[in-house]
Design a protein around this motif. Structure first.
Motif, PDB file in Angstrom:
ATOM      1  N   ASP A 106     -15.879  -5.241   1.374  1.00  0.00           N
ATOM      2  CA  ASP A 106     -15.406  -6.641   2.300  1.00  0.00           C
ATOM      3  C   ASP A 106     -14.277  -7.275   1.885  1.00  0.00           C
ATOM      4  O   ASP A 106     -13.786  -7.694   2.807  1.00  0.00           O
ATOM      5  N   SER A 107     -14.172  -7.434   0.493  1.00  0.00           N
ATOM      6  CA  SER A 107     -12.951  -8.195   0.306  1.00  0.00           C
ATOM      7  C   SER A 107     -11.648  -7.353   0.589  1.00  0.00           C
ATOM      8  O   SER A 107     -10.616  -8.048   0.529  1.00  0.00           O
ATOM      9  N   LEU A 108     -11.775  -6.051   0.829  1.00  0.00           N
ATOM     10  CA  LEU A 108     -10.621  -5.344   1.145  1.00  0.00           C
ATOM     11  C   LEU A 108     -10.179  -5.275   2.845  1.00  0.00           C
ATOM     12  O   LEU A 108      -9.278  -4.568   3.300  1.00  0.00           O
ATOM     13  N   GLY A 109     -11.185  -5.593   3.563  1.00  0.00           N
ATOM     14  CA  GLY A 109     -11.226  -5.363   5.100  1.00  0.00           C
ATOM     15  C   GLY A 109     -10.523  -6.792   5.667  1.00  0.00           C
ATOM     16  O   GLY A 109      -9.840  -7.453   4.859  1.00  0.00           O
ATOM     17  N   ASN A 117      -8.284  -8.381   9.105  1.00  0.00           N
ATOM     18  CA  ASN A 117      -7.092  -7.990   9.888  1.00  0.00           C
ATOM     19  C   ASN A 117      -5.635  -8.333   8.861  1.00  0.00           C
ATOM     20  O   ASN A 117      -4.850  -9.304   9.490  1.00  0.00           O
ATOM     21  N   SER A 118      -5.512  -7.468   7.903  1.00  0.00           N
ATOM     22  CA  SER A 118      -4.286  -7.756   7.073  1.00  0.00           C
ATOM     23  C   SER A 118      -4.099  -6.488   6.443  1.00  0.00           C
ATOM     24  O   SER A 118      -5.075  -5.667   6.230  1.00  0.00           O
ATOM     25  N   LYS A 119      -3.045  -6.624   5.931  1.00  0.00           N
ATOM     26  CA  LYS A 119      -2.550  -5.196   5.077  1.00  0.00           C
ATOM     27  C   LYS A 119      -2.946  -5.594   3.574  1.00  0.00           C
ATOM     28  O   LYS A 119      -2.797  -6.762   3.244  1.00  0.00           O
ATOM     29  N   THR A 120      -3.359  -4.810   3.126  1.00  0.00           N
ATOM     30  CA  THR A 120      -3.643  -4.651   1.647  1.00  0.00           C
ATOM     31  C   THR A 120      -2.944  -3.816   0.480  1.00  0.00           C
ATOM     32  O   THR A 120      -3.130  -2.533   1.174  1.00  0.00           O
ATOM     33  N   ILE A 121      -3.026  -4.287  -0.464  1.00  0.00           N
ATOM     34  CA  ILE A 121      -1.930  -3.407  -1.430  1.00  0.00           C
ATOM     35  C   ILE A 121      -2.813  -3.408  -2.603  1.00  0.00           C
ATOM     36  O   ILE A 121      -3.081  -4.686  -3.061  1.00  0.00           O
ATOM     37  N   LEU A 122      -2.914  -2.483  -3.396  1.00  0.00           N
ATOM     38  CA  LEU A 122      -3.537  -2.573  -4.669  1.00  0.00           C
ATOM     39  C   LEU A 122      -2.577  -1.739  -5.591  1.00  0.00           C
ATOM     40  O   LEU A 122      -2.285  -0.762  -5.264  1.00  0.00           O
ATOM     41  N   LEU A 123      -2.573  -2.476  -6.463  1.00  0.00           N
ATOM     42  CA  LEU A 123      -1.647  -2.062  -7.642  1.00  0.00           C
ATOM     43  C   LEU A 123      -2.407  -1.802  -9.150  1.00  0.00           C
ATOM     44  O   LEU A 123      -3.053  -2.999  -9.293  1.00  0.00           O
ATOM     45  N   ALA A 124      -2.675  -0.773  -9.415  1.00  0.00           N
ATOM     46  CA  ALA A 124      -3.458  -0.416 -10.515  1.00  0.00           C
ATOM     47  C   ALA A 124      -2.696  -0.467 -11.779  1.00  0.00           C
ATOM     48  O   ALA A 124      -1.765   0.474 -11.746  1.00  0.00           O
ATOM     49  N   CYS A 125      -2.722  -1.365 -12.696  1.00  0.00           N
ATOM     50  CA  CYS A 125      -2.015  -1.130 -13.762  1.00  0.00           C
ATOM     51  C   CYS A 125      -2.737  -0.714 -14.860  1.00  0.00           C
ATOM     52  O   CYS A 125      -3.866  -0.756 -15.509  1.00  0.00           O
ATOM     53  N   PHE A 148     -11.633   2.424  -9.743  1.00  0.00           N
ATOM     54  CA  PHE A 148     -11.740   1.395  -8.807  1.00  0.00           C
ATOM     55  C   PHE A 148     -10.636   1.785  -7.811  1.00  0.00           C
ATOM     56  O   PHE A 148     -10.861   1.563  -6.495  1.00  0.00           O
ATOM     57  N   ALA A 149      -9.389   2.146  -8.306  1.00  0.00           N
ATOM     58  CA  ALA A 149      -8.310   2.286  -7.210  1.00  0.00           C
ATOM     59  C   ALA A 149      -8.566   3.482  -6.434  1.00  0.00           C
ATOM     60  O   ALA A 149      -8.405   3.517  -5.076  1.00  0.00           O
ATOM     61  N   LYS A 164      -8.957   3.190  -2.372  1.00  0.00           N
ATOM     62  CA  LYS A 164      -8.319   3.864  -1.479  1.00  0.00           C
ATOM     63  C   LYS A 164      -8.841   4.712  -0.365  1.00  0.00           C
ATOM     64  O   LYS A 164      -8.481   4.622   0.598  1.00  0.00           O
ATOM     65  N   ASN A 165     -10.186   4.957  -0.409  1.00  0.00           N
ATOM     66  CA  ASN A 165     -11.049   5.406   0.496  1.00  0.00           C
ATOM     67  C   ASN A 165     -11.719   4.331   1.220  1.00  0.00           C
ATOM     68  O   ASN A 165     -12.507   4.817   2.423  1.00  0.00           O
ATOM     69  N   VAL A 166     -11.413   3.279   1.384  1.00  0.00           N
ATOM     70  CA  VAL A 166     -11.884   2.163   2.483  1.00  0.00           C
ATOM     71  C   VAL A 166     -11.234   2.234   3.731  1.00  0.00           C
ATOM     72  O   VAL A 166     -10.128   2.354   3.765  1.00  0.00           O
ATOM     73  N   MET A 167     -12.123   2.501   4.591  1.00  0.00           N
ATOM     74  CA  MET A 167     -11.498   2.541   5.944  1.00  0.00           C
ATOM     75  C   MET A 167     -11.603   1.362   6.554  1.00  0.00           C
ATOM     76  O   MET A 167     -12.702   0.836   6.820  1.00  0.00           O
ATOM     77  N   LEU A 168     -10.473   0.841   7.403  1.00  0.00           N
ATOM     78  CA  LEU A 168     -10.396  -0.449   8.074  1.00  0.00           C
ATOM     79  C   LEU A 168     -10.846  -0.028   9.528  1.00  0.00           C
ATOM     80  O   LEU A 168      -9.720   0.739   9.987  1.00  0.00           O
ATOM     81  N   LYS A 169     -11.253  -0.861  10.159  1.00  0.00           N
ATOM     82  CA  LYS A 169     -11.314  -0.952  11.598  1.00  0.00           C
ATOM     83  C   LYS A 169     -10.552  -1.992  12.191  1.00  0.00           C
ATOM     84  O   LYS A 169     -10.587  -3.526  12.058  1.00  0.00           O
ATOM     85  N   VAL A 170      -9.253  -1.791  12.496  1.00  0.00           N
ATOM     86  CA  VAL A 170      -8.293  -3.031  12.839  1.00  0.00           C
ATOM     87  C   VAL A 170      -8.307  -3.303  14.206  1.00  0.00           C
ATOM     88  O   VAL A 170      -8.583  -2.564  15.108  1.00  0.00           O
ATOM     89  N   ARG A 171      -8.633  -4.783  14.626  1.00  0.00           N
ATOM     90  CA  ARG A 171      -8.456  -5.276  15.851  1.00  0.00           C
ATOM     91  C   ARG A 171      -7.524  -6.282  16.019  1.00  0.00           C
ATOM     92  O   ARG A 171      -7.287  -7.035  14.997  1.00  0.00           O
TER      93      ARG A 171
END
Length: 100
Positions: A2-5, A7-15, A32-33, A37-44
């Motif tokens: 839910d926190s990755l979904g 209407n926005s672009k999400t960038i994940l940087l794994a250190c 976790f990364a 990466k496998n989270v699919m978004l439904k953009v509206r």
């Protein structure tokens, strides 16, 4: 997820750390990364609705419902109710003109 979904672009940087001291944290971060990466978004597309368009839609709905009511009353043959609705329609129109 839910926190990755949304209407926005999400960038994940794994250190990650290359040392054996931090191997467990590195594995956890990479795991976790990979899941993120496998989270699919439904953009509206965001819909911006202004008050004027809402008012127009509401008035159209009111007119449609009045027509349905008038047709139902005409079928029932009760003319007193039809007369009362016409009086109320006139009062509503007068109030609308006063408030315009």
């Amino acid at each position: 997820q839910d926190s990755l979904g949304g209407n926005s672009k999400t960038i994940l940087l794994a250190c990650v750390a290359p040392t054996t001291l931090h191997v467990q944290e590195t594995i956890s971060t990479l795991s976790f990364a990979d899941r993120a990466k496998n989270v699919m978004l439904k953009v509206r597309a965001n819909i911006v609705v202004d008050d004027k368009s809402l008012l127009i839609k509401a008035q159209a709905e009111i007119a449609r419902l009045k027509l349905l009511l008038r047709n139902a009353l005409n079928k029932s043959g009760d003319s007193s109710i039809i007369d009362n609705t016409e009086i109320l329609d006139g009062q509503i129109n007068d109030l609308a003109l006063e408030n315009a």
